[in-house]
Design an enzyme around this catalytic site. Structure first.
Site, short mmCIF file in Angstrom:
data_model
loop_
_atom_site.label_atom_id
_atom_site.label_comp_id
_atom_site.label_asym_id
_atom_site.label_seq_id
_atom_site.Cartn_x
_atom_site.Cartn_y
_atom_site.Cartn_z
N MET A 30 0.56 2.76 55.93
CA MET A 30 0.53 2.04 57.21
C MET A 30 -0.08 2.92 58.30
O MET A 30 0.10 2.66 59.49
CB MET A 30 1.95 1.60 57.60
CG MET A 30 2.55 0.65 56.58
SD MET A 30 3.79 -0.47 57.23
CE MET A 30 5.04 0.70 57.69
N GLY A 31 -0.81 3.95 57.88
CA GLY A 31 -1.53 4.77 58.86
C GLY A 31 -0.64 5.79 59.55
O GLY A 31 0.47 6.08 59.08
N HIS A 37 1.15 11.65 53.15
CA HIS A 37 0.16 10.66 52.69
C HIS A 37 -0.97 11.36 51.94
O HIS A 37 -1.43 10.91 50.90
CB HIS A 37 -0.46 9.92 53.88
CG HIS A 37 0.50 9.06 54.66
ND1 HIS A 37 0.79 9.30 55.98
CD2 HIS A 37 1.21 7.96 54.32
CE1 HIS A 37 1.63 8.39 56.42
NE2 HIS A 37 1.91 7.56 55.43
N GLN A 61 7.02 -6.90 56.86
CA GLN A 61 8.09 -6.03 56.35
C GLN A 61 8.94 -5.43 57.45
O GLN A 61 9.85 -4.66 57.18
CB GLN A 61 7.52 -4.93 55.45
CG GLN A 61 6.80 -3.82 56.17
CD GLN A 61 6.16 -2.86 55.17
OE1 GLN A 61 5.24 -3.20 54.45
NE2 GLN A 61 6.66 -1.63 55.14
N GLY A 149 5.32 7.30 47.44
CA GLY A 149 6.17 8.46 47.69
C GLY A 149 7.64 8.21 47.37
O GLY A 149 8.17 7.16 47.70
N ASP A 152 10.39 7.06 49.93
CA ASP A 152 10.84 5.66 49.95
C ASP A 152 11.27 5.30 48.53
O ASP A 152 10.61 4.52 47.84
CB ASP A 152 9.70 4.77 50.46
CG ASP A 152 9.29 5.15 51.87
OD1 ASP A 152 10.00 4.79 52.80
OD2 ASP A 152 8.28 5.88 52.04
N SER A 187 7.07 11.89 58.19
CA SER A 187 7.10 10.43 58.37
C SER A 187 6.29 10.08 59.61
O SER A 187 6.31 10.82 60.60
CB SER A 187 8.54 9.96 58.55
OG SER A 187 8.57 8.66 59.07
N SER A 188 5.60 8.95 59.56
CA SER A 188 4.84 8.51 60.73
C SER A 188 5.78 8.31 61.91
O SER A 188 5.41 8.53 63.07
CB SER A 188 4.13 7.19 60.43
OG SER A 188 3.35 7.32 59.27
N ARG A 189 7.00 7.88 61.62
CA ARG A 189 7.96 7.62 62.71
C ARG A 189 8.37 8.90 63.44
O ARG A 189 8.86 8.82 64.57
CB ARG A 189 9.20 6.91 62.18
CG ARG A 189 8.95 5.45 61.85
CD ARG A 189 10.26 4.70 61.62
NE ARG A 189 10.03 3.28 61.49
CZ ARG A 189 9.67 2.68 60.36
NH1 ARG A 189 9.51 3.38 59.27
NH2 ARG A 189 9.46 1.37 60.33
#
Ligand code: AMP
Length: 284
Positions: A30-31, A37, A61, A149, A152, A187-189
């Site tokens: 999701m970028g 990644h 999602q 990954g 998740d 994590s992107s978050r």
């Protein structure tokens, strides 16, 4: 690197590659890309002649619309990173390419027990959205190998089930979690954490490590409570701290000392929800 935004163009390009005998590896994302990644991409590059990465923030999602709106986007930097890592093809479609009939039209997948526990329980509809987007992406890319990954963990199990439902022979590779030097799972978050939250966030991996060090055969409740207390002392709001069978994800209230188990945590630093997991039984 070639960038495609339209399904049809990517499908045609990949058909030519397949005709030439190239094996295709696929890394869906999701970028807001990070080294985690890129490690999937590197695994794909080692094992395939052509690697396709997708960047698509999948609206179906997100059970929380605010989370979707605020999901980080760093597309220019992502493109640079992908170029630098030798990615061959980037698929960056708009929502209308993936959901031409709108996002309301969704298929339902029977993923059973996985939908009622952990992420399935706390994010209603999440895995249905994941299956919907993944079936569409896999139909477009038709890879030989798929890289996802273990961060998740439950998602990997859902995708394994999806591949069975699709009667697909795509091989799923589950890659290790990459971490920051202080242990926080990449994590992107994490980009959304302020400096205080970022500092506290390391407690998730500390709590998992604590579980790994102290787990013993017998009931698991006290250990889970101790890990939860560590999180609460650092301002976390907890969705779950659980121990589960590593193969089935069945929750384990009493460990026989033999079955493979993992510890899993999902918790919020204010409005940012973070997840992580660790293998508890295999201490090599
Ligand atoms: P996302 O962009 O968050 O949907 O993640 C795309 C893929 O990267 C998923 O298969 C994730 O499990 C994987 N991934 C996310 N974070 C990490 C990490 N820290 N290490 C390895 N893989 C990861």
């Amino acid at each position: 690197m070639i960038l495609f935004k339209k399904n049809v163009d990517l499908i045609n390009y990949l058909q030519q590659a397949r005709d030439k005998g190239l094996t295709i590896g696929f890394v869906p994302t999701m970028g807001a890309l990070h080294e985690g990644h890129l490690s999937l991409l590197e695994a794909s590059r080692k094992e395939n002649l052509l690697t396709v990465t997708s960047i698509f923030v999948n609206p179906t999602q997100f059970n929380d619309p605010r989370d979707y709106e605020k999901y980080p986007s760093t597309i220019e930097k992502d493109i640079e990173l992908l170029e630098g890592t030798g990615n061959d093809v980037l698929f960056f479609p708009p929502v209308t390419e993936i959901y031409p009939n709108g996002i309301a039209e969704q298929r339902h997948y029977d993923i059973g027990y996985l939908e009622t526990i952990l992420e399935g329980k706390f994010r209603p509809g999440h895995f249905q959205g994941v299956c919907n987007v993944m079936e569409r992406l896999l139909d477009i890319v038709r890879p030989d190998n798929l890289y996802m990954g273990r961060k998740d963990y439950q998602q990997c199990m859902v995708i394994k089930r999806l591949l069975q439902i699709m009667q697909s022979d795509i091989i799923l590779h589950r890659c290790s979690t990459l971490r920051e030097p202080d242990g926080l799972a990449m994590s992107s978050r994490n980009l959304r954490l302020n400096p205080t939250e970022r500092k506290q966030a390391t407690v998730i991996s500390q709590a998992l490590q604590f579980m790994r060090t102290h787990v013993v055969p017998g009931e698991t409740n006290v250990l889970k409570k101790q890990a939860a207390a560590m999180l609460e002392q650092h301002d976390f709001r907890i969705d779950y701290v659980e121990i589960a069978n590593a193969d089935t994800l069945a929750l384990v209230d009493a460990w026989d000392g033999k079955q493979p188990i993992i510890g899993l945590i999902a918790a919020f630093q204010h409005e940012i929800r973070l997840i992580d997991n660790i293998n508890l039984s295999d201490k090599d």
